[in-house]
Design a protein around this motif. Structure first.
Motif, short mmCIF file in Angstrom:
data_model
loop_
_atom_site.label_atom_id
_atom_site.label_comp_id
_atom_site.label_asym_id
_atom_site.label_seq_id
_atom_site.Cartn_x
_atom_site.Cartn_y
_atom_site.Cartn_z
N ASP A 30 -6.19 8.80 0.55
CA ASP A 30 -6.09 10.50 0.31
C ASP A 30 -4.64 10.94 0.32
N SER A 31 -3.69 10.14 1.60
CA SER A 31 -2.49 10.50 1.23
C SER A 31 -1.39 9.67 0.68
N LEU A 32 -2.00 8.39 -0.17
CA LEU A 32 -1.14 8.16 -1.08
C LEU A 32 -1.87 9.81 -2.08
N VAL A 33 -3.19 9.90 -2.35
CA VAL A 33 -2.86 10.55 -3.11
C VAL A 33 -2.15 12.38 -3.25
N GLU A 34 -1.94 11.85 -2.01
CA GLU A 34 -1.03 13.52 -1.48
C GLU A 34 0.57 13.18 -1.91
N ALA A 35 0.93 12.05 -1.69
CA ALA A 35 2.22 11.60 -2.05
C ALA A 35 2.91 11.41 -3.75
N VAL A 36 1.74 11.29 -4.37
CA VAL A 36 2.03 10.72 -6.03
C VAL A 36 0.83 12.41 -6.93
N GLY A 37 0.99 12.98 -5.95
CA GLY A 37 -0.19 13.91 -6.99
C GLY A 37 -1.11 13.80 -7.52
N GLU A 38 -1.72 12.24 -8.52
CA GLU A 38 -2.25 11.88 -9.16
C GLU A 38 -3.92 11.73 -8.42
N ARG A 39 -4.40 10.63 -9.11
CA ARG A 39 -5.70 10.05 -8.72
C ARG A 39 -5.76 8.78 -8.53
N ALA A 40 -6.33 8.91 -7.46
CA ALA A 40 -6.03 6.94 -6.95
C ALA A 40 -7.24 6.72 -6.63
N GLN A 41 -7.64 5.39 -6.76
CA GLN A 41 -9.29 4.60 -6.51
C GLN A 41 -9.32 2.84 -6.03
N VAL A 42 -10.22 3.00 -5.12
CA VAL A 42 -10.48 1.64 -4.89
C VAL A 42 -11.57 0.28 -5.17
N ASP A 98 -16.78 -1.85 4.53
CA ASP A 98 -15.98 -2.25 5.72
C ASP A 98 -14.81 -1.25 5.31
N LEU A 99 -14.45 -2.51 3.77
CA LEU A 99 -12.88 -1.72 3.19
C LEU A 99 -13.43 -0.19 3.01
N TYR A 100 -14.33 0.34 2.61
CA TYR A 100 -14.12 2.00 2.56
C TYR A 100 -13.94 2.66 3.65
N HIS A 101 -14.32 2.04 4.61
CA HIS A 101 -14.04 3.12 5.24
C HIS A 101 -13.02 3.01 6.32
N VAL A 102 -12.15 1.77 6.05
CA VAL A 102 -10.20 1.87 6.00
C VAL A 102 -9.89 2.27 5.12
N ALA A 103 -9.98 1.70 3.66
CA ALA A 103 -9.11 2.60 2.77
C ALA A 103 -9.09 3.82 2.24
N LYS A 104 -10.87 5.13 2.71
CA LYS A 104 -10.17 5.64 2.01
C LYS A 104 -9.13 7.45 2.52
N PRO A 105 -9.05 7.06 4.75
CA PRO A 105 -7.94 8.18 4.66
C PRO A 105 -6.52 7.26 4.21
N GLU A 106 -5.98 6.41 4.46
CA GLU A 106 -4.67 6.12 3.44
C GLU A 106 -5.20 6.72 1.61
N GLN A 113 1.77 -0.19 -0.82
CA GLN A 113 2.95 -0.10 0.89
C GLN A 113 1.18 0.78 1.78
N SER A 114 0.33 1.16 0.37
CA SER A 114 -0.80 1.20 0.76
C SER A 114 -1.80 0.36 1.28
N ALA A 115 -1.35 -0.41 -0.51
CA ALA A 115 -2.45 -2.00 0.26
C ALA A 115 -2.84 -2.19 1.47
N GLN A 116 -0.57 -2.71 1.57
CA GLN A 116 -0.87 -3.10 2.87
C GLN A 116 -1.12 -2.49 4.46
N ILE A 117 -0.48 -1.38 4.07
CA ILE A 117 -1.17 -0.48 5.32
C ILE A 117 -3.02 -1.11 5.26
N GLN A 168 -12.38 7.09 -4.61
CA GLN A 168 -11.71 8.17 -5.39
C GLN A 168 -11.64 9.20 -5.28
N SER A 169 -10.18 9.28 -4.76
CA SER A 169 -9.61 10.93 -4.45
C SER A 169 -8.73 10.92 -5.43
N LEU A 170 -8.83 12.56 -6.03
CA LEU A 170 -7.77 13.44 -6.68
C LEU A 170 -7.32 14.22 -6.40
#
Length: 258
Positions: free
Chosen positions: A95-107, A85-93, A246-250, A120-122
């Protein structure tokens, strides 16, 4: 990365050998019967029999004298992730985090004492390393792992720490339980964790726990990773941690009420 290899009375030796072969093929990218037999200390005939069975089922592909993993594993891995379940709710947030920081993010989620990246999003400029979706990581050597550990109940934390091998991955990896416990106390107080070249030289990361909104259960963790040349100063120490938490909280809120 290995999991607990303590002998179990209920284990099936043939199954264990098949998975040992599969893991070796995954790590090496492909190899022959002799190489597998030597690395696993089992006979070539046994290795050959297992490989032929796996090949007939589509899980191993033979190319001349070499064997490699088949694409059947892609379907299995994706189905396993889709059921989380966490994959589905975490994916869009994420991706948004990666757009904001311009790096790589992983759950990351914890499974049997290790961390596994379920997403993971890059960004375009993100630095690629050996990590990817499905990567198994040591909890003590990553910001996601330490953020997760810092928010476990004491009894569960004791269990996980006892199982950790504290493998040194770089000169900066924490290799003593006392040092890790001291850092976990700091992480629990401030709400996020740093990874300063502890898993990969030249890379830093900031991780935050994903907590359920109803009872503060730790569901997993999310992090942003980048090269030391960009992850530095106020950006690394203050701005990225704020965005990651903030992303983790969302994600935690969405996971609780979705």
């Amino acid at each position: 990365m290995t999991r607990d290899d303590t002998p179990n009375a209920a284990s099936v030796g043939a199954t264990e050998r098949s998975f040992s072969i599969i893991e070796q093929l995954g790590e090496r990218g492909g190899c022959g019967v002799s190489e597998l037999a030597e690395s696993l200390s089992i006979s070539k005939s046994t290795v050959h029999n297992h490989l032929q069975t796996l090949r007939s089922l589509g899980y191993v592909v033979q190319d001349g004298d070499e064997y490699r993993l088949g694409l059947q594993f892609l379907g299995l891995g994706d189905r396993a992730r889709q059921h989380h379940d966490l994959y589905h709710v975490a994916k869009p947030e994420t991706d948004s985090l990666v757009e904001a920081v311009g790096e790589r993010a992983q759950v990351m989620v914890e499974d049997d004492g290790v961390g596994i990246y379920i997403y993971q999003s890059l960004a375009d400029q993100a630095v690629r390393t050996d990590s990817h979706i499905g990567t198994v990581v040591d909890l003590h050597a990553t910001s996601v792992g330490k953020a997760y550990l810092a928010h476990l109940p004491d009894d569960r934390l004791d269990e996980v720490l006892e199982a950790i091998s504290f493998t040194e991955q770089t000169p900066d990896t924490l290799t003593e339980v006392e040092s890790l416990r001291a850092e976990l106390d700091e992480i629990a107080e401030r709400g996020y964790a740093f990874n300063d070249e502890e898993r990969t030289v030249g890379m830093r990361a900031v991780g935050a726990p994903i907590l359920s909104a109803d009872d503060d259960r730790v569901l997993g963790a999310i992090s942003v990773s980048g090269p030391t040349t960009r992850m530095k100063g106020t950006w690394y120490r203050e701005e990225v941690p704020e965005m990651v938490t903030q992303s983790a909280q969302i994600i935690g809120i969405r996971a609780t009420y979705s």
